[in-house]
Scaffold this motif. Structure first.
Motif, PDB file in Angstrom:
ATOM      1  N   GLY A 244      29.125   5.013   1.725  1.00  0.00           N
ATOM      2  CA  GLY A 244      29.482   3.685   1.250  1.00  0.00           C
ATOM      3  C   GLY A 244      28.410   2.656   1.570  1.00  0.00           C
ATOM      4  N   ASN A 245      28.564   1.474   1.015  1.00  0.00           N
ATOM      5  CA  ASN A 245      27.655   0.360   1.260  1.00  0.00           C
ATOM      6  C   ASN A 245      28.137  -0.424   2.466  1.00  0.00           C
ATOM      7  OD1 ASN A 245      25.876  -1.796   1.142  1.00  0.00           O
ATOM      8  ND2 ASN A 245      26.999  -2.824  -0.506  1.00  0.00           N
ATOM      9  N   PHE A 246      27.396  -0.345   3.563  1.00  0.00           N
ATOM     10  CA  PHE A 246      27.801  -1.022   4.796  1.00  0.00           C
ATOM     11  C   PHE A 246      27.270  -2.456   4.880  1.00  0.00           C
ATOM     12  CE2 PHE A 246      28.202   3.482   5.822  1.00  0.00           C
ATOM     13  CZ  PHE A 246      29.424   3.511   6.470  1.00  0.00           C
ATOM     14  N   ASN A 247      26.562  -2.876   3.855  1.00  0.00           N
ATOM     15  CA  ASN A 247      26.027  -4.241   3.838  1.00  0.00           C
ATOM     16  C   ASN A 247      27.096  -5.217   3.344  1.00  0.00           C
ATOM     17  OD1 ASN A 247      24.158  -6.333   4.066  1.00  0.00           O
ATOM     18  ND2 ASN A 247      23.349  -5.999   2.008  1.00  0.00           N
ATOM     19  N   VAL A 248      28.186  -5.294   4.133  1.00  0.00           N
ATOM     20  CA  VAL A 248      29.316  -6.167   3.808  1.00  0.00           C
ATOM     21  C   VAL A 248      29.713  -6.936   5.064  1.00  0.00           C
ATOM     22  CG1 VAL A 248      30.190  -4.698   1.939  1.00  0.00           C
ATOM     23  CG2 VAL A 248      30.926  -4.287   4.299  1.00  0.00           C
ATOM     24  N   PRO A 249      30.489  -8.013   4.918  1.00  0.00           N
ATOM     25  CA  PRO A 249      30.890  -8.812   6.092  1.00  0.00           C
ATOM     26  C   PRO A 249      31.756  -8.015   7.061  1.00  0.00           C
ATOM     27  CG  PRO A 249      31.225 -10.032   4.063  1.00  0.00           C
ATOM     28  CD  PRO A 249      30.913  -8.629   3.657  1.00  0.00           C
ATOM     29  N   VAL A 250      31.714  -8.430   8.332  1.00  0.00           N
ATOM     30  CA  VAL A 250      32.501  -7.790   9.385  1.00  0.00           C
ATOM     31  C   VAL A 250      33.838  -8.504   9.534  1.00  0.00           C
ATOM     32  CG1 VAL A 250      32.629  -7.211  11.837  1.00  0.00           C
ATOM     33  CG2 VAL A 250      30.443  -7.026  10.617  1.00  0.00           C
ATOM     34  N   MET A 251      34.891  -7.740   9.619  1.00  0.00           N
ATOM     35  CA  MET A 251      36.230  -8.237   9.941  1.00  0.00           C
ATOM     36  C   MET A 251      36.589  -7.712  11.324  1.00  0.00           C
ATOM     37  SD  MET A 251      39.857  -7.304   8.054  1.00  0.00           S
ATOM     38  CE  MET A 251      39.718  -8.501   6.729  1.00  0.00           C
ATOM     39  N   SER A 252      37.186  -8.525  12.152  1.00  0.00           N
ATOM     40  CA  SER A 252      37.576  -8.057  13.481  1.00  0.00           C
ATOM     41  C   SER A 252      38.748  -7.090  13.362  1.00  0.00           C
ATOM     42  CB  SER A 252      37.963  -9.236  14.376  1.00  0.00           C
ATOM     43  OG  SER A 252      39.191  -9.803  13.946  1.00  0.00           O
ATOM     44  N   ILE A 253      38.921  -6.243  14.377  1.00  0.00           N
ATOM     45  CA  ILE A 253      40.027  -5.285  14.357  1.00  0.00           C
ATOM     46  C   ILE A 253      41.358  -6.024  14.368  1.00  0.00           C
ATOM     47  CG2 ILE A 253      41.157  -3.437  15.642  1.00  0.00           C
ATOM     48  CD1 ILE A 253      38.422  -2.476  16.538  1.00  0.00           C
ATOM     49  N   SER A 254      41.448  -7.098  15.120  1.00  0.00           N
ATOM     50  CA  SER A 254      42.702  -7.867  15.148  1.00  0.00           C
ATOM     51  C   SER A 254      43.011  -8.466  13.777  1.00  0.00           C
ATOM     52  CB  SER A 254      42.635  -8.962  16.213  1.00  0.00           C
ATOM     53  OG  SER A 254      41.559  -9.844  15.956  1.00  0.00           O
ATOM     54  N   GLU A 255      41.990  -8.897  13.046  1.00  0.00           N
ATOM     55  CA  GLU A 255      42.207  -9.415  11.692  1.00  0.00           C
ATOM     56  C   GLU A 255      42.674  -8.307  10.752  1.00  0.00           C
ATOM     57  OE1 GLU A 255      39.011 -13.102  11.345  1.00  0.00           O
ATOM     58  OE2 GLU A 255      38.306 -11.029  11.056  1.00  0.00           O
ATOM     59  N   LEU A 256      42.138  -7.119  10.935  1.00  0.00           N
ATOM     60  CA  LEU A 256      42.571  -5.984  10.129  1.00  0.00           C
ATOM     61  C   LEU A 256      44.045  -5.682  10.386  1.00  0.00           C
ATOM     62  CD1 LEU A 256      42.098  -3.502   8.282  1.00  0.00           C
ATOM     63  CD2 LEU A 256      41.329  -2.269  10.337  1.00  0.00           C
ATOM     64  N   LEU A 257      44.443  -5.660  11.650  1.00  0.00           N
ATOM     65  CA  LEU A 257      45.833  -5.362  11.999  1.00  0.00           C
ATOM     66  C   LEU A 257      46.785  -6.381  11.385  1.00  0.00           C
ATOM     67  CD1 LEU A 257      45.387  -4.441  15.774  1.00  0.00           C
ATOM     68  CD2 LEU A 257      45.493  -2.885  13.826  1.00  0.00           C
ATOM     69  N   ALA A 258      46.340  -7.629  11.296  1.00  0.00           N
ATOM     70  CA  ALA A 258      47.195  -8.700  10.770  1.00  0.00           C
ATOM     71  C   ALA A 258      47.455  -8.558   9.279  1.00  0.00           C
ATOM     72  CB  ALA A 258      46.556 -10.055  11.069  1.00  0.00           C
ATOM     73  N   LEU A 259      46.653  -7.721   8.581  1.00  0.00           N
ATOM     74  CA  LEU A 259      46.864  -7.524   7.145  1.00  0.00           C
ATOM     75  C   LEU A 259      48.152  -6.769   6.856  1.00  0.00           C
ATOM     76  CD1 LEU A 259      43.266  -6.551   5.918  1.00  0.00           C
ATOM     77  CD2 LEU A 259      44.389  -8.779   5.732  1.00  0.00           C
TER      78      LEU A 259
END
Length: 451
Positions: A244-259
């Motif tokens: 995959g293309n890893f040249n993307v913005p970083v999301m924190s793990i806590s932000e991911l969990l909140a989804l």
């Protein structure tokens, strides 16, 4: 007159018979007595000499290992040809006498692991460490001839294949020595349908390149996590998925969990998370090799990852980035990210400092500790009087107790320390906090977690 002529005729026949009688062989020698080849296909000529010099006899030529060197004899001379790495004896036999030439084929590995220049079987064998829990080199191509299927029950290489789990490849289609073969895992799905001998018996003896991770499989040098193959003769196969293309913005793990708000979340790959692997592949305390745990560097959030395509290849302490292109879901009431291994990448290493806390605090506020690393004190006991951490035949749940507070300590049957004795008295236990259905658990990684 007739009697005199008869005498001369008999004498002439006797004289001719005596002159034409073959001389008996008393020995045989060979030149040269030793040959070393450095290239497959390289040839040399061997010459046999009988003793005495005027002796006559048929000479029979044989090779002790035709997977290493073949021989074609023509009277007193023979042509030998290098076929594969190893050693063999070329024998020349006349009457009851035999002589030998020692042959060594030592071809230096030349592959680099790419599809255009794959590793040879010998490369993969030399790279395999013998540790089944270690990936020695990930994501490479290996080339060889399909020579059979490994039966893990009989420990033999067989041409019949009833399950399709693996194929054996070698540098020669006629190789029969399993120590000179590589065992290739054949996962269910398109790879098994196209490559397993149970579905494709005509592939026996065909040349192939396979893409996967060099490791130890079925106690043999192996390729696991196979995600691509290419058949040389037909020029057909399956290429591995593109990273995959890893040249993307970083999301924190806590932000991911909140989804997650109660239903599965499909992720588009527009962002990624970065974290540190806190589970231990070597310790083996997991119910599947496809699982691992990633924790934020500040040890305040974490998530379980389930690889959708391959076994985990990451070691504890690896800092990785994970492209969010899979699915966020729940398994046994714990959040889990399902993603393809190819959409992860190691970017460094880091140490996670455990959070010192208590069983009471963990039980009171599990969400703030879930998939983080903690150290808690207590007395560790086994179920029904068990004195070891676990059993190789079944998972075991131990209990860590501190006063009236308790938390389960789960040990999978695959753990490397199942047969070790449980400690006595109060100890400090480090591990990963997680929830399994309605139960709070502490997952130790290895014996260094108990002090």
């Amino acid at each position: 007159m007739k009697l005199k002529n008869l005498f001369f005729a008999v004498a002439s026949v006797a004289l001719l018979t005596a002159c034409d009688k073959e001389v008996a062989v008393t020995g045989i020698s060979i030149d040269p007595t030793a040959v070393t080849f450095n290239e497959i296909g390289q040839k040399d000529t061997l010459t046999a000499t009988l003793a005495p010099a005027d002796a006559k006899a048929d000479v029979v030529w044989t090779s002790s290992n035709t997977a290493v060197v073949t021989v074609e004899g023509d009277g007193m001379n023979a042509i030998i040809t290098a076929v594969g790495n190893g050693t063999a004896k070329i024998s020349a036999t006349a009457d009851i006498f035999t002589t030998e030439c020692s042959v060594t084929v030592n071809v230096a590995p030349t592959g680099v692991g790419s599809k255009e220049n794959p590793y040879a079987v010998e490369d993969a064998i030399s790279k395999s460490s013998g540790d089944k829990d270690k990936i020695d080199e990930a994501g490479v191509w290996v080339k060889g001839f399909i020579v059979g299927h490994y039966n893990s029950n009989t420990k033999q290489v067989e041409t019949a294949d009833a399950d399709g789990y693996n194929i054996m490849i070698a540098s020669s289609a006629s190789q029969t020595d399993k120590s000179k073969m590589v065992c290739v895992q054949v996962p269910a799905g398109d790879i098994r349908n196209g490559l397993a001998l149970m579905n494709n018996a005509t592939l026996l003896g065909k040349e192939v390149i396979v893409h996967g991770d060099i490791t130890t499989y079925n106690t043999l040098p192996g390729v696991k996590n196979t995600d691509g193959y290419w058949l040389i003769e037909s020029n057909t196969g399956i290429n591995p998925p593109e990273p995959g293309n890893f040249n993307v913005p970083v999301m924190s793990i806590s932000e991911l969990l909140a989804l997650y708000t109660g239903s599965d979340v499909t992720l588009s790959g527009e962002k990624k998370i970065v974290g540190v692997v806190t589970s231990d592949l070597v310790g083996g305390n997991s119910t599947s090799k496809k699982n691992l745990v990633v924790t934020s560097e500040n040890n305040l959030s974490g998530i379980a990852i389930r690889f959708s395509d391959k076994d985990n290849t990451y070691s504890m302490g690896d800092k990785i980035e994970v492209l969010l292109s899979g699915k966020l879901t729940k398994y046994a009431e714990a959040l889990q990210l399902s993603v393809a291994l190819v959409n992860t990448s190691k970017i460094g290493t880091a140490n996670i400092a455990p959070r010192t806390t208590t069983i009471e605090a963990v039980n009171a506020n599990l969400p703030s500790f879930e998939f983080c690393v903690v150290t808690v004190p207590g007395v560790l006991t086994g179920p029904n009087g068990a004195t070891t951490y676990g059993s190789s035949s079944a998972h075991q749940t131990n209990v860590l107790t501190n006063g009236t507070n308790k938390i389960d300590v789960f040990v999978a049957k695959y753990s490397t320390f199942v047969s070790e004795s449980l400690p006595s008295g109060t100890v400090n236990v480090t591990g990963i906090v997680q929830k399994y259905n309605t139960t709070n658990q502490l997952i130790i990684r290895n014996l260094n977690d108990v002090k």
